[in-house]
Design a protein around this motif. Sequence first.
Motif, PDB file in Angstrom:
ATOM      1  N   LEU A 183       0.823  -1.217   0.000  1.00  0.00           N
ATOM      2  CA  LEU A 183       0.000   0.000   0.000  1.00  0.00           C
ATOM      3  C   LEU A 183       0.854   1.264   0.000  1.00  0.00           C
ATOM      4  N   PRO A 184       1.804   1.428   0.961  1.00  0.00           N
ATOM      5  CA  PRO A 184       2.631   2.644   0.896  1.00  0.00           C
ATOM      6  C   PRO A 184       3.470   2.740  -0.376  1.00  0.00           C
ATOM      7  N   ILE A 185       4.025   1.614  -0.823  1.00  0.00           N
ATOM      8  CA  ILE A 185       4.838   1.685  -2.055  1.00  0.00           C
ATOM      9  C   ILE A 185       3.933   2.073  -3.229  1.00  0.00           C
ATOM     10  N   GLY A 186       2.733   1.486  -3.251  1.00  0.00           N
ATOM     11  CA  GLY A 186       1.797   1.813  -4.326  1.00  0.00           C
ATOM     12  C   GLY A 186       1.428   3.287  -4.322  1.00  0.00           C
ATOM     13  N   ILE A 187       1.211   3.842  -3.117  1.00  0.00           N
ATOM     14  CA  ILE A 187       0.875   5.267  -3.027  1.00  0.00           C
ATOM     15  C   ILE A 187       2.013   6.103  -3.606  1.00  0.00           C
ATOM     16  N   SER A 206       7.928   3.357 -15.659  1.00  0.00           N
ATOM     17  CA  SER A 206       8.592   2.148 -16.152  1.00  0.00           C
ATOM     18  C   SER A 206       8.427   1.012 -15.151  1.00  0.00           C
ATOM     19  N   PHE A 207       8.547   1.324 -13.873  1.00  0.00           N
ATOM     20  CA  PHE A 207       8.397   0.268 -12.873  1.00  0.00           C
ATOM     21  C   PHE A 207       7.008  -0.360 -12.949  1.00  0.00           C
ATOM     22  N   VAL A 247       6.605 -10.512  -4.291  1.00  0.00           N
ATOM     23  CA  VAL A 247       5.155 -10.423  -4.141  1.00  0.00           C
ATOM     24  C   VAL A 247       4.745  -8.993  -3.811  1.00  0.00           C
ATOM     25  N   THR A 248       5.512  -8.340  -2.936  1.00  0.00           N
ATOM     26  CA  THR A 248       5.192  -6.967  -2.555  1.00  0.00           C
ATOM     27  C   THR A 248       5.293  -6.024  -3.747  1.00  0.00           C
ATOM     28  N   GLY A 253       2.692  -2.542  -7.910  1.00  0.00           N
ATOM     29  CA  GLY A 253       2.449  -2.052  -9.266  1.00  0.00           C
ATOM     30  C   GLY A 253       0.963  -1.923  -9.537  1.00  0.00           C
ATOM     31  N   TYR A 254       0.219  -2.951  -9.148  1.00  0.00           N
ATOM     32  CA  TYR A 254      -1.234  -2.897  -9.342  1.00  0.00           C
ATOM     33  C   TYR A 254      -1.862  -1.840  -8.432  1.00  0.00           C
ATOM     34  N   MET A 255      -1.362  -1.814  -7.202  1.00  0.00           N
ATOM     35  CA  MET A 255      -1.891  -0.853  -6.228  1.00  0.00           C
ATOM     36  C   MET A 255      -1.747   0.572  -6.752  1.00  0.00           C
ATOM     37  N   ALA A 256      -0.585   0.848  -7.342  1.00  0.00           N
ATOM     38  CA  ALA A 256      -0.316   2.195  -7.840  1.00  0.00           C
ATOM     39  C   ALA A 256      -1.382   2.611  -8.849  1.00  0.00           C
TER      40      ALA A 256
END
Lengths: 373, 265
Positions: A183-187, A206-207, A247-248, A253-256
């Motif tokens: 969640l935080p990485i996606g944000i 790109s990521f 997995v994270t 990527g999807y979360m973003a």
Amino acid sequence: MSQATMSSGQTYKPGEHPSLPPPSSVKGPIAWAKENLFGSITNTLLTLLALYFLYKIIPALAQWMYVDAVFTGESRNDCRAQAPGACWAFIGSRLKLFIYGFYPEPERWRVNLSAVLLILALIPVLFDNVPHRGKALIYSCVYPLIAAWLLVGGFGLTRVPTDQFGGLMLNVVIGVTGIVFSLPIGICLALGRRSNLPIIRILSVSFIEFIRGVPLITLLFVAAVMLSYFVPPGTNFDLLVRMLIMVTLFASGYMAEVIRGGLQAIPRGQYEAADAMGLKYWQSMRLIVLPQALKISIPGIVNTFIGLYKDTTLVIVIGRLDILGIGNSSLADSKWQGLSTEVYVFVAVFFFISCFLMSRYSLYLEKKLHSGH
Amino acid sequence: MSEQVHDLSQAAPSLLSSKGDDDIIQINAMHKWYGDFHVLKNINLTVKSKERIVICGPSGSGKSTLIRCINRLEEHQQGDIIVDGIELTNDLKNIDLIRREVGMVFQHFNLFPHLTVLENCTLGPIWVRQTPKKLAEETAMKFLEKVKIPEQALKFPGQLSGGQQQRVAIARSLCMNPKIMLFDEPTSALDPEMIKEVLDTMIELAETGMTMLCVTHEMGFAKTVADRVIFMDGGEIIEENVPDDFFDNPQHERTKLFLSQILAH
């Protein structure tokens, strides 16, 4: 009809008509059924069809799962001799394996303890009316370290190599880690993708595109095989940690993209009002934009969480046995052969309960955050 | 902030605190383009402290863009804008300094829907001015009383009428204790019966000596309140005058046409 005649019979002066309760034909269970189940001919047909299917399925299922089921027994033949239903004795005899995998027997209290502590850590995160929430949240933030220490050991506890992790516990470890960090990485990725700074934008895009363009299984293979080429020889980069990272990142990527959808739904006026007030970028994101964007994104976020949680079964491809893997390998036992239905139903029920709880919680959160607009 | 303001009548900056002379906004030869479109052409405007200015003009004339340049919601490409002695450049520090002193009220209110009315009003003081929460709440309640909706403090903006929301937006800006207030068509999105309550609030604010720039089509408001009326068309300031002369004796053909159109009915 009595209320209808009453209200139409009575006359009021203009401007003095009071609000009256609705007649019984628009309120109450019968009205509800009439409106929702038998509203039209198609609707009625569908209702009857659904009732027929339920009538066919539910009793048979109950018969198999409970009435004719066997809960104690020594082998498959033992079960079959008692009743024709499900042989839950099989699951029962291997329940510990399903839960703990190959975690050493005398150390399993550590798994139990971290599960209890996990629930305690989740409470202040999930519910905002807990007393002393601020202090409790500090504990929640520290919890991952406590859990890592308890599960892996060291510093006074016997070390348990991570290849002994397995079963339900492995699913929960990977699932919770993925959920907590994605969640935080996606944000950050979502904000990065909308950033005015080209470098940050290009890196984020790109990521995200790379992650979304590659299947998770491929990433897990990369984690298992290739990553060791990139770290200096001799370093022991734990396979479980590599899986957790992959997995994270995959979920982030999807979360973003889910969160970016939410960000785009925030009207420009909100950004402008925050700017005009003099809030700095991070302040306006944290106080104004993200609370609203995340609220809009809740269904998508939980969707991603559920997907991630179910994807934890993919660790089977790199030789780790999660709850499904344990089930599969149990089927090879000659004493219990032919009981695959029981195993898969058990695994399905486990996943269904976890995912259903997540989706219920997300509905609760949506209702709670609804502020009348 | 020792001189925390609790009253509209004290909200106006004292003359002593304004820097240099009392020209609080100076705009010199300012141009702005949207891509190829030259939206503001050679704008020269000086606003004195406590002055109340109404900007009017047909839609697309650049009047909103002009006031949005003053707190840098829009970037200008040529010329200078000096607000309260600080020049607007790309320097983020200057922009932040100016935004603290300039309050803005938007056509669509732009209240924060996930925060209560009270939280909307305390957010700026707490995070931008570092006011203690309790003091910020007291100040907010005083301003909510001034705009006559203290009883709505704990509701969410979505539960209020348009007029009430706009009054909250005014209170929210005032809580920041600004030296200048910008109004960007504050009544254009309101039902007729709500326009009056917002205009009354603005008139009351004007009487306290706040420096105000209002983009509005409310000519009645302009007549009662404005010190100066500015007419814009095609990105230029066509005419500026005191209200009486502006309405009774417009100089420019374009102004006459505009006035005849909006005063026709």
